[in-house]
Scaffold this motif. Structure first.
Motif, short mmCIF file in Angstrom:
data_model
loop_
_atom_site.label_atom_id
_atom_site.label_comp_id
_atom_site.label_asym_id
_atom_site.label_seq_id
_atom_site.Cartn_x
_atom_site.Cartn_y
_atom_site.Cartn_z
N ILE A 7 0.77 -1.23 -0.06
CA ILE A 7 -0.03 0.11 -0.11
C ILE A 7 0.84 1.19 0.07
O ILE A 7 0.45 2.37 -0.46
N GLY A 8 2.08 1.08 0.68
CA GLY A 8 3.06 2.34 0.65
C GLY A 8 3.53 2.74 -0.69
O GLY A 8 3.38 3.70 -1.07
N ASP A 9 3.80 1.60 -1.67
CA ASP A 9 4.24 1.92 -2.95
C ASP A 9 3.18 2.56 -3.78
O ASP A 9 3.30 3.40 -4.52
N LEU A 10 2.09 2.00 -3.73
CA LEU A 10 0.77 2.43 -4.23
C LEU A 10 0.53 3.96 -4.07
O LEU A 10 0.09 4.56 -4.94
N ALA A 11 0.50 4.01 -2.66
CA ALA A 11 0.16 5.47 -2.29
C ALA A 11 1.10 6.58 -2.75
O ALA A 11 0.41 7.76 -3.25
N VAL A 12 2.18 6.25 -3.14
CA VAL A 12 3.25 7.30 -3.77
C VAL A 12 3.05 7.18 -5.13
O VAL A 12 2.80 8.13 -5.76
N ASN A 13 3.24 6.18 -5.72
CA ASN A 13 3.09 5.97 -7.25
C ASN A 13 1.68 6.39 -7.65
O ASN A 13 1.64 6.76 -8.92
N GLY A 14 0.66 5.93 -7.18
CA GLY A 14 -0.67 6.44 -7.65
C GLY A 14 -0.81 7.76 -7.73
O GLY A 14 -1.33 8.48 -8.94
N THR A 15 -0.11 8.61 -7.03
CA THR A 15 -0.45 10.04 -6.98
C THR A 15 0.48 10.58 -7.94
O THR A 15 0.25 11.48 -8.96
N VAL A 16 1.78 10.13 -7.80
CA VAL A 16 2.99 10.43 -8.91
C VAL A 16 2.13 10.29 -10.11
O VAL A 16 2.50 11.14 -10.99
N ASN A 17 1.64 9.35 -10.57
CA ASN A 17 1.19 8.97 -11.84
C ASN A 17 -0.14 9.69 -12.16
O ASN A 17 0.02 10.17 -13.41
N ASP A 18 -1.02 9.93 -11.29
CA ASP A 18 -1.96 10.81 -11.70
C ASP A 18 -1.44 12.21 -12.21
O ASP A 18 -1.84 13.00 -13.06
#
Lengths: 346, 346
Positions: B79-90
């Protein structure tokens, strides 16, 4: 004072407890011992309620807050009002007028669409009042029993005006401490409705957007030293945080702290200290003595600062410590709260 | 196609169901019928994954995402990776390189501090990889049974380079549709670990930050038309959203869509269509035909775009609709998913 003087109690506490979300010593430990080292950030003061960042030549305040208040609707407001005003106020404490908000919902399966709509409408109304625009959003749904109706995160950005530099490190002995009005109101409002208590009069949350009040103060002088909205942990937590970060002592005249009689009565019944109870529409300001009278006058001329008063001053003595002079002429130490007397008040 | 053509089914559905968080038609209804009217925003396209805003003379992308994935740790990430990459990607989908992130935790009482620390460390590592700084944070704790271990919201800001204007409205017939690599990987990785399924080989999430890949593409030409990271609802949801917002038709060559054999096998076993399964490190680009070959070459030269391929094109016919040409020479309509086949994948 636990977090500042004792060795790592967090390591003896293998699980998260309610106090870790209370805005007191346990919250500070979580940030200092877990988050700041993990994120490799700019040190203990780095992960604050509101960060000042440079981007594209603009100096912005950037802030985030999640809201888990129970109940969702309470006298004087709702989770929607809190979600907007909480982030607007965090930005205001950096001297910034909130410009844009994001909104992330975590909904629990089974919550009524009507409830979601009422919350969203409250957010929209609060945003219009505060003059801020909700521009981006996200919604997640978790299975029934894995959430609690509605959780909301808002984040926000706003421009910091030139010459404004609000940081605890700027606080110096001689600064005057001013609060913008009565303390303890929001926490008691939530408690009374949550516990079904009645205190003769209904106590309404003071939830309000403070951007306009801060603008009025900065119009007197951009040279304010620090502003804080004393939410979780109340005035005591804010003052302790500032004393600790600035390395100064703070003396508060207990009698000067405005506590409305219904709040005082409710606190007496509940065994709460109003200094530790959350507010949502108040601020505490550290102002150079030379500007204090003028800033106070500007606050009183604003509807949200009509009851502003000086409550204390910054001293050389007892650095890092907050002391209250009691009505009887004695003194007592106002500690940083450990957790929160009243969880989930925002 | 439900949300675009049918009258208000939301009103017949008095409670939130899992599908409202799935990124498909039900999510769109929630935004269009509840949030956009309540917030009084700039219309149906206003509350997007990432907003472009002007502030202090800077043109910024501003985005928010909450993360509720189960389990918290999975093959290829957490969830930590997703939380960073999800917003970085948006932010990257607006053409912006993420600069600053906020982080809001909602922790459940009783979750192990060690788990929180592992998540925070994963976030820190992901932030360093993506070149983004976590500058402000907040932590709330809810009682045991009122949360689910760890929920995270991240919001982010980044500068949009001059000349870059990525919006579905810019898509025109003739544009080429490119995906940056294999689809369906993240969703199948989560599903396999959640359901305890084994498919011979472990399928790892493709979770990755796409800012660098987007920079490489924009270096060819700032004149890309639109970028999307096909997360919830998969490629099908992204393509439908773009077809609808641009009023064009999209034709996809089904055989051209890269689906790794283990993902195809898992989908066959599970009855999933890879077009509808979430990705977390892939993007789909709509590129003017004149630049398509060069952009594709730039993508293939980047590690996260090594398997990039053209999968289709934009046409005048069937506006608002996505059609797949099947391997057998037939065609089928690729609908907007209603909810999500696989809840809580991010």
């Amino acid at each position: 004072m636990l977090s500042w003087t004792c060795p790592a109690p967090l390591r003896d506490q293998p699980r998260v407890v309610m106090g870790h979300g209370g805005g007191g010593a346990m919250s500070a430990e979580l940030v200092e011992q877990i988050f700041t080292p993990a994120f490799g950030g700019p040190g203990p003061s780095g992960l604050t309620d509101s960060a000042a960042v440079e981007i594209g030549g603009a100096r912005l305040a950037f802030s985030t807050d999640s809201f888990v208040v129970r109940p969702l609707f309470f006298p004087g407001g709702s989770i929607g009002d809190l979600a907007v005003n909480g982030t607007v106020n965090d930005l205001a404490m950096s001297g910034a007028r909130a410009a844009y908000l994001s909104c992330g919902f975590i909904l629990e399966e089974g919550v009524a669409i009507d409830v979601v709509e009422r919350v969203a409408r409250a957010m929209g109304a609060a945003a219009r009042t505060a003059g801020v625009e909700v521009v981006t959003g996200d919604t997640k749904v978790v299975e029934s029993g894995h959430g609690d109706g509605v959780f909301i995160n808002t984040s926000g950005i706003g421009l910091i005006p030139p010459g404004v530099d609000l940081r605890p490190e700027r606080v110096v002995p001689g600064d005057v401490v001013i609060v913008s009005g009565a303390v303890g109101v929001h926490g008691v409002a939530i408690m009374s409705v949550r516990e079904g208590l009645e205190f003769g009069v209904e106590i309404e949350s003071d939830c309000a957007p403070l951007g306009g009040l801060v603008e009025a103060m900065l119009a007197v002088t951009p040279d304010l030293h620090v502003l804080r909205d004393p939410t979780r942990g109340g005035l005591a937590a804010s003052l302790n945080e500032i004393a600790s970060a600035s390395g100064t002592g703070i003396v508060v005249q207990e009698r000067a702290v405005p506590v409305p009689p219904p709040v005082a009565n409710a606190c007496a019944v509940l065994g709460l200290d109003p200094m530790y109870v959350a507010n949502e529409g108040k601020l505490v300001a550290f102002v150079p003595r030379a500007h204090a009278e003028q800033v106070l006058a500007a606050m009183r001329a604003h509807p949200l600062g009509a009851d502003a008063v000086m409550i204390g001053e910054v001293v050389d003595a007892h650095p890092g410590m907050v002391v209250a002079r009691t009505a009887l002429g004695g003194t007592r130490v106002v500690d940083l709260p450990l957790g929160e007397q009243l969880p989930r008040i925002c």
